[in-house]
Enzyme design. Structure first.
Site, PDB file in Angstrom:
ATOM      1  N   ASP A  95     -13.888   8.972   6.315  1.00 27.23           N
ATOM      2  CA  ASP A  95     -13.441   8.394   5.041  1.00 27.23           C
ATOM      3  C   ASP A  95     -13.910   6.948   4.919  1.00 27.23           C
ATOM      4  O   ASP A  95     -13.116   6.046   4.644  1.00 27.23           O
ATOM      5  CB  ASP A  95     -11.920   8.490   4.919  1.00 27.23           C
ATOM      6  CG  ASP A  95     -11.455   8.339   3.477  1.00 27.23           C
ATOM      7  OD1 ASP A  95     -12.282   8.547   2.570  1.00 27.23           O
ATOM      8  OD2 ASP A  95     -10.279   8.016   3.259  1.00 27.23           O
ATOM      9  N   GLY A 102       0.830  -1.194   0.000  1.00 26.34           N
ATOM     10  CA  GLY A 102       0.000   0.000   0.000  1.00 26.34           C
ATOM     11  C   GLY A 102       0.864   1.243   0.000  1.00 26.34           C
ATOM     12  O   GLY A 102       2.011   1.220   0.466  1.00 26.34           O
TER      13      GLY A 102
END
Length: 869
Positions: A644, A527
């Site tokens: 988020d 990531g």
């Protein structure tokens, strides 16, 4: 703003323009008004009258009269209010000297401090232009002059010198003047002199710079821009000729872009008639002041536009001081398309996506309409200068092309109000020290080089016991109130040192994590985010972990680390991420989490070649995520808003248990208030439209985002898919249209057809609809959503048992996919009711941990081009 020969807005060392361009510019380097009440005017509705209009011909002994462009400069001795100086000299040009204007042929020379004072008629933005041409002086060689220029608040020039270059230089500044007077002081350095040929102080439109704007890194909104000063470095008319002050709406010069485009052949010019350019309805006047039609009537497009497989971007390389941040203004006008919705393209700054999938005709509703966008870039991205690129968007529609009509680059003053150098007017430096302190430190360093080394060897073993704590990032980054860390005992992860007092679990050494990640091998990256990279690692003879390594150069990373640690230290829940430990050795900022073997929820819905999830599994995952969010909203005294929520921030372990991840954007709910006022951050397609409009964040903003997650689970497609027809691009809008028409089953995942209880599907769809209500007050709480999902699961289980189906699914490990994000809003309807049926609440999914692939704070990132089934 700097002019080197004819290159008006480039830095001193920038390449020179052609001799023909120089000749043109030398003729037109002037402005268009001749008295304080004159107005700039180009076309209907575009007029601006500067209330302050001081034009000073420094060193002249008589007034020159009106210049060819109509302007009238006064001498600096005509009014005693202008110049305060104990002694000053006059310098004049030799007959062969080339100057852009007659006012530059004389100069005022100062051997000591001197100040010009101007009484302001009105506060607000003002242009300040300083003319420098080293003309002949009998008393001092102006080529050797070295000096600083400051106002009461700002350092404009620090130790400025022409470096033996005899060409003309113009410095242009934009200052927000709030006091009744403006003082401009010249400070010659020791044994040197200062000089100035002409000064312009002219009012600028109040709307020229907005107080709030988008920041590229960290991605988000930066406030308070009106408190800064700016210096113009570049003002480029892409694809067109030089625009002179006479043809600009507020007396600016726009130079051509060719010398900065690399290679020139990468882009080609397109020019249309200026009378074809339109401005947005109601914004014509301010639009023309932002930039005249002549800027929007020309553009640079891709040199090989309309090719089927383009493999390049159009690039401009500009020199810039890496110690400062910059405001970059992009000007766009679609003068190349023949039809609407046919041009999608991206804009990059220093390799970072600044604007993605820009569709001008959709945004403006017409072609050939002016549009501009500001982006603030901080110093952390400025290593190696400034690179601007445009390229086609990765969408399967429209022309393969990209355009840029104009570009402005303004340097922003730093933390001590300086536009040149690290020291402010008061002598304070950007690191908090003063000039005297810096000198003292320099002496102390030399002295310490001899004395200190021996003392360090002798005294090192006597350092305070809390030295490591006081000098670690955790000593300033971690919250005071740490949560319970008993979940991470020595017995859980070996007999290593733990830090139970901070609630962060195990304290790893850097060597341990280097070994675990094969020295942070790029092949181990799973990531990437604003904080840095996330690596998969192995500790304690086989335990897989996710290692999030902070980027010390990223302000976004520091902010997100601080927020995430703050949240994780006080939160414990089986459906939220759990922290194994951390490392703060050698200034590293590293967090270690449990590895989530099945990756993000999104990977199992679309975009990855993995075994699809059954309807029951999808419901269980949504229920787990809802439990985590419900705990966030209600499990602490204040309550926490995630900000988020999306399918990439819901991670799955080997048992497909869901956990909410990535708290880098989270906010504590305000005590006693219904909302938190904050800059809008989030992800495109998930963003609460009420939050977007009002900038007031509530728990119902998470509820809205979760409604989009529910639709993704049902339809197996992204929240935003630009490759689809316009009405289908936004999942929330499209799904709600289909639901209102009674055809929602037509857009659900085809793999669920026949295996899903229609009542269960309807219950989830209705919950999603209520979550997507346009007003937060009409949306349900996460507790209500959870209740309805539990009911939907019960309906599905009864349906499956009745059919005798086996719903077991073999899950495949999916790599973490880059998250997509931008800023946008969607529409939606009303409230939710609890089912009458009592639901079994004993089902509790297992623990899981996260390392999100990409921080959701990237409001402008590449779309992953993921298509639903």
């Amino acid at each position: 703003m700097e002019i080197k020969e004819n290159n008006r807005f480039s830095s001193i060392s920038s390449p020179l323009m052609s001799s023909s361009s120089m000749a043109i510019l030398l003729v037109v380097l002037c402005f268009v008004f001749n008295d304080p009440n004159a107005a700039f005017a180009v076309g209907p509705g575009a007029s601006f009258i500067p209330k302050d209009n001081f034009l000073i011909d420094c060193g002249a002994n008589k007034e020159l009269g009106a210049l060819p462009d109509g302007r009238l400069f006064q001498t600096d001795e005509q009014s005693e209010q202008y110049l305060e100086a104990n002694d000053h000299l006059v310098a004049a040009a030799t007959p062969e000297t080339k100057a852009p204007s007659p006012v530059d042929l004389t100069a005022r020379v100062f051997l000591h401090e001197a100040t010009y004072i101007f009484q302001m008629a009105e506060p607000g933005w003002h242009w300040l232009r300083l003319h420098f041409l080293p003309v002949k002086s009998n008393d001092f060689d102006l080529l050797q002059a070295k000096f600083s220029v400051v106002t009461e608040k700002y350092v404009l020039l620090h130790s400025f010198n022409l470096n033996n270059d005899s060409t003309f230089v113009l410095k242009e500044f934009l200052l927000n003047i709030t006091e009744p007077k403006l003082s401009i002081t010249f400070f010659p350095l020791k044994n040197s002199a200062a000089f100035i040929n002409a000064i312009e102080v002219v009012s600028a439109p109040m709307d020229l710079i907005a107080d709030s704007n988008m920041e590229l890194s960290p991605v988000g909104t930066i406030e308070g821009l009106t408190k800064y000063a700016f210096q113009t470095l570049y003002r480029l008319n892409m694809g067109g000729p030089i625009i002179t002050p006479r043809n600009d709406t507020i007396g600016r010069t726009w130079e051509t872009d060719e010398i900065y485009r690399t290679p020139k052949a990468a882009g080609r010019s397109v020019i249309v008639e200026t009378n074809s350019i339109k401005y947005q309805d109601g914004l014509e006047e301010i639009g023309m002041l932002i930039a005249p039609p002549s800027v929007y009537a020309s553009a640079v497009q891709m040199g090989e536009a309309h090719t089927s497989v383009p493999n390049f971007n159009v690039t401009w390389k500009l020199e810039a001081d890496p110690s400062f941040g910059y405001l970059i203004r992009f000007h766009f006008c679609d003068i190349v398309s023949k039809a609407l919705n046919n041009l999608y393209f991206n804009v990059y700054v220093n390799g970072k996506p600044a604007i993605t999938n820009l569709d001008l005709s959709h945004k403006l509703g017409s072609l050939a309409t002016a549009y501009y966008k500001d982006v603030v870039v901080n110093a952390s991205l400025m290593v190696g200068g400034l690179t601007v690129q445009i390229g086609p968007a990765n969408v399967e529609m429209g022309d393969t092309n990209a355009i840029l009509n104009g570009l402005e680059v303004l340097k922003i003053s730093n933390s001590v109000n300086s536009l040149d150098g690290e020291f402010g007017v008061d002598g304070k430096s950007t690191n908090g020290s003063s000039r005297g302190t810096v000198a003292a430190v320099g002496f102390a360093m030399m002295f310490g080089a001899f004395v200190g080394l021996g003392a360090m060897v002798m005294k090192w073993h006597k350092r305070p016991q809390d030295w490591q704590k006081r000098n670690s990032f955790s000593s300033w980054l971690l919250p005071v109130h740490a949560g319970d860390s008993s979940f991470m005992s020595k017995s859980s992860y070996g007999s290593h040192k733990t830090n139970t007092g901070l609630g962060l679990g195990r304290l790893f050494s850097l060597a341990e994590l280097q070994e675990a990640t094969k020295n942070f091998d790029p092949n181990s990256i799973i990531g990437v985010g604003g904080f840095g990279n996330v690596y998969i690692g192995v500790i304690d003879e086989g335990t897989k972990v996710a290692v999030k390594r902070g980027n010390a150069q990223s302000e976004q990373g520091i902010t997100e680390f601080q927020t995430e640690i703050h949240m994780l230290s006080k939160l414990r829940h089986r459906h939220l991420v759990s922290l194994i430990g951390y490392c703060d050795e050698n200034s590293e900022m590293i967090l270690v989490y449990e590895f989530m073997s099945n990756g993000p929820f999104r990977d199992h819905l679309y975009g990855k070649d993995v075994t699809p999830l059954s309807w029951k599994q999808r419901l269980e995952i949504c229920i787990g995520a809802a439990r985590g969010l419900h705990y966030l909203h209600t499990g602490t005294a204040q309550g926490i808003i995630h900000r988020d929520v999306k399918t990439t921030n819901i991670l799955l372990d080997e048992s497909f248990t869901a956990k909410v991840a990535d708290f880098g954007l989270s906010k504590d709910a305000a005590m006693g208030q219904g909302h938190v006022s904050t800059a809008v951050k989030g992800s495109f397609g998930y963003l609460d439209p009420e939050y977007f409009r009002r900038q007031q964040l509530t728990e119902k903003s998470d509820v809205y985002s979760f409604g989009v997650v529910l639709l993704e689970a049902l339809c197996a497609r992204p929240a935003i898919n630009p490759s689809l027809p316009r009405e289908q691009v936004n999942l929330a809008d499209w799904a709600m249209q289909c639901k209102r028409k009674g055809c929602l089953e037509k857009i659900m995942d085809p793999l669920l057809v026949g295996a899903t209880n229609p009542e269960s599907m309807t219950k989830l769809a209705k919950a999603a609809e209520k979550c997507l209500a346009e007003h937060g007050v009409d949306r349900p709480s996460m507790g209500d959503v959870l209740w309805n999902l539990e009911y939907a699961l019960q309906l599905q289980e009864s349906f499956s048992q009745g059919k005798g189906e086996d719903e077991s699914t073999v899950a495949s490990v999916a790599a973490v996919a880059p998250a997509t994000s931008v800023d946008a809003s969607t529409n939606a309807p009303n409230s939710i009711e609890r089912p009458v049926v009592q639901v079994e609440q004993s089902r509790q999914p297992v623990e899981v941990e996260d390392v999100d692939d990409d921080s959701g704070s990237s409001m402008f990132a590449h779309f992953s081009n993921l298509n639903g089934r």
